[in-house]
Motif scaffolding. Structure first.
Motif, PDB file in Angstrom:
ATOM      1  N   GLY A  57      25.375  28.255  26.877  1.00 51.37           N
ATOM      2  CA  GLY A  57      24.558  28.790  25.804  1.00 51.37           C
ATOM      3  C   GLY A  57      24.774  30.257  25.522  1.00 51.37           C
ATOM      4  N   THR A  58      25.440  30.965  26.443  1.00 52.37           N
ATOM      5  CA  THR A  58      25.659  32.408  26.258  1.00 52.37           C
ATOM      6  C   THR A  58      27.127  32.772  26.033  1.00 52.37           C
ATOM      7  OG1 THR A  58      25.833  32.661  28.668  1.00 52.37           O
ATOM      8  CG2 THR A  58      23.657  32.987  27.666  1.00 52.37           C
ATOM      9  N   THR A  59      28.018  31.797  25.985  1.00 48.84           N
ATOM     10  CA  THR A  59      29.450  32.066  25.844  1.00 48.84           C
ATOM     11  C   THR A  59      29.758  32.642  24.467  1.00 48.84           C
ATOM     12  OG1 THR A  59      29.902  30.191  27.292  1.00 48.84           O
ATOM     13  CG2 THR A  59      31.752  31.049  26.020  1.00 48.84           C
ATOM     14  N   ASN A  60      30.645  33.629  24.444  1.00 44.68           N
ATOM     15  CA  ASN A  60      31.096  34.221  23.179  1.00 44.68           C
ATOM     16  C   ASN A  60      32.389  33.523  22.759  1.00 44.68           C
ATOM     17  OD1 ASN A  60      32.007  35.771  21.059  1.00 44.68           O
ATOM     18  ND2 ASN A  60      31.560  37.738  22.026  1.00 44.68           N
ATOM     19  N   ASP A  98      23.023  23.125  25.177  1.00 43.80           N
ATOM     20  CA  ASP A  98      23.080  24.567  24.919  1.00 43.80           C
ATOM     21  C   ASP A  98      24.505  25.024  24.583  1.00 43.80           C
ATOM     22  OD1 ASP A  98      20.413  24.466  25.586  1.00 43.80           O
ATOM     23  OD2 ASP A  98      20.685  25.287  27.600  1.00 43.80           O
ATOM     24  N   ASN A 102      25.561  26.311  20.861  1.00 42.51           N
ATOM     25  CA  ASN A 102      26.043  27.688  20.789  1.00 42.51           C
ATOM     26  C   ASN A 102      27.405  27.745  20.100  1.00 42.51           C
ATOM     27  OD1 ASN A 102      26.402  30.475  21.296  1.00 42.51           O
ATOM     28  ND2 ASN A 102      27.363  30.056  23.271  1.00 42.51           N
ATOM     29  N   GLN A 106      28.116  29.455  16.276  1.00 41.99           N
ATOM     30  CA  GLN A 106      29.140  30.481  16.060  1.00 41.99           C
ATOM     31  C   GLN A 106      30.236  29.968  15.129  1.00 41.99           C
ATOM     32  OE1 GLN A 106      30.433  32.765  19.542  1.00 41.99           O
ATOM     33  NE2 GLN A 106      28.652  32.004  20.668  1.00 41.99           N
TER      34      GLN A 106
END
Length: 325
Positions: A57-60, A98, A102, A106
Motif C-alpha cells: 500500500g505504500t510502494t511508489n 492494498d 495503490n 497511481q
C-alpha cells in the motif's frame, strides 16, 4: 499482433502464468515492461524491467508507470494451503487489496488507459451445484481469506474506474494447468505417469479448468478488445471434466494406461477426514463449473486450445522438466 503502441506494465512476470504471458506479449509485438521486486529478479532479456520492491500500500510505482498505457496485474499473495500467519486475511489484504489498489490509483494518475486484474474464481465460491455453473452476475461468496481479498480488490477497482475513468477488466480463472504447473496438479500428473493406482474411478463430478495457453489468449483479448472495458469475466476451456476423466486425459497424454480404482465417494471422504485431508478431497470430489457465455458473446472469444491438447502440453512440460533435472 498486439501492437507496439500498447506499452504494458506486467506484474508477476516470474510466476507460472506471468512468465508465459511475458513471452506471449513480446511475441505479439507488445512493448512490455516487467515489474520486479529486486534487480536480480529481472527476467531473461528484460533490459527495461523496473524494480520497485514489494507490492504494498505504500510502494511508489511512479518510475514504472512512465509511458505505460496498460497494466496487467498478476502479482498476488497466493492461496496458501497451510497458512501460518496469525491473521491470514490481514496478510492477504496487505498485498492483494492494498498493493493492488495503490498500483491502480497511481496508474490512473499516470494516465494508464486500461488495468487488467487477474482475480480468481474463488471470489464466486468453492463449489457449484450439479448442472449450475457460476456466472459473472452471481453474488460473490468467497470462503477463505484469499478469495475475500480478491473480492475486496475487485470492489475497489470498480470504484476507482468509476471515479477516474480508467478502464478496468477483471478476469476470474479457475485452476490453471500447463507446462510448468506446480502443486497438486503436478503431483497428480506424476502419479499418473508413474502408473500409480488412484482411487478416483467413481468420481463423476464436473470441474472447469483453463489451459495456460487459453488463459494467455484471453488476457491478451482483454488487453485489446474495446468491449472488455469495465467488465468482469469468467474463463475456462469450455469443456468440463470429472476427476476420473481428467486422470484418463492425463494418462492418454502421457501414453500410459489410466489406473483408476472405483472407490466410493463416501469412503474417500471418510478416509480423508481421518487423515486431515478433507478439504483436498472435497476439491477432487466436488463440482466447480463456470459459464463463459459472456466472454463468448461479448468478446467473440473461443478457447484456441482443446482440453486434450492442453493436457498434452502440460504433460510434455513436466517430462521436459524431469529431463533437465
Amino acid at each position: 499482433m498486439i501492437g507496439a503502441e500498447l506499452a504494458t506494465l506486467l506484474t508477476g512476470s516470474s510466476g507460472f502464468v506471468g512468465a508465459a504471458l511475458l513471452q506471449c506479449l513480446r511475441g505479439g509485438g507488445c512493448d512490455v515492461i516487467p515489474l520486479i521486486r529486486t534487480p536480480d529478479a529481472r527476467p531473461s532479456g528484460s533490459v527495461s524491467a523496473v524494480s520497485v520492491g514489494e507490492i504494498a500500500g505504500t510502494t511508489n510505482f511512479a518510475a514504472a508507470l512512465v509511458g505505460i498505457t496498460t497494466v496487467v496485474h498478476l502479482a498476488a499473495r497466493v492461496h496458501v494451503m497451510h497458512d501460518t500467519d496469525v491473521d491470514p486475511l490481514v496478510a492477504f489484504r496487505a498485498v492483494n487489496v492494498d498493493g493492488t489498489l495503490n498500483l491502480a490509483r497511481q496508474a490512473a494518475v499516470a494516465g494508464v488507459r486500461r488495468f487488467v486484474f487477474v482475480s480468481s474464481v474463488k471470489v464466486n465460491g468453492e463449489s457449484t451445484q450439479s448442472g449450475r455453473a457460476f456466472t459473472e452476475i452471481d453474488a460473490p461468496t468467497p470462503q477463505d481469506a484469499y478469495g475475500q481479498s480478491k473480492h475486496e480488490a475487485e470492489q475497489g477497482l470498480r470504484q476507482l474506474a468509476a471515479d477516474t475513468g480508467m478502464e478496468v477488466v477483471i478476469i476470474r480463472p479457475p485452476l490453471v494447468y500447463g507446462p510448468g504447473v506446480k502443486a497438486n496438479f503436478a503431483a497428480l500428473m506424476r502419479a499418473v505417469q508413474r502408473g500409480w493406482p488412484l482411487p478416483l474411478g467413481a468420481l463423476h463430478n464436473q470441474r472447469s479448468l483453463v489451459a495456460l495457453d487459453n488463459l494467455l489468449d484471453f488476457i491478451v483479448t482483454c488487453v485489446t478488445h474495446p468491449q472488455a472495458a469495465n467488465q468482469t469475466f469468467l474463463v475456462s476451456d469450455r469443456h468440463d471434466l470429472s476427476t476420473a476423466e481428467l486422470v484418463c486425459g492425463l494418462a492418454q497424454a502421457a501414453g500410459v494406461p489410466a489406473r483408476l480404482l472405483p472407490v466410493p465417494v463416501w469412503a474417500l471422504q471418510a478416509g480423508a477426514t481421518l487423515l486431515g485431508k478433507g478439504d483436498a478431497v472435497q476439491r477432487l470430489c466436488g463440482n466447480l463449473q463456470v459459464d463463459i457465455a459472456k466472454a463468448r458473446i461479448l468478446l467473440g472469444w473461443v478457447p484456441p486450445v482443446s482440453v486434450s491438447e492442453g493436457l498434452r502440453r502440460a504433460v510434455s512440460g513436466i517430462k521436459n522438466n524431469e529431463k533437465n533435472v
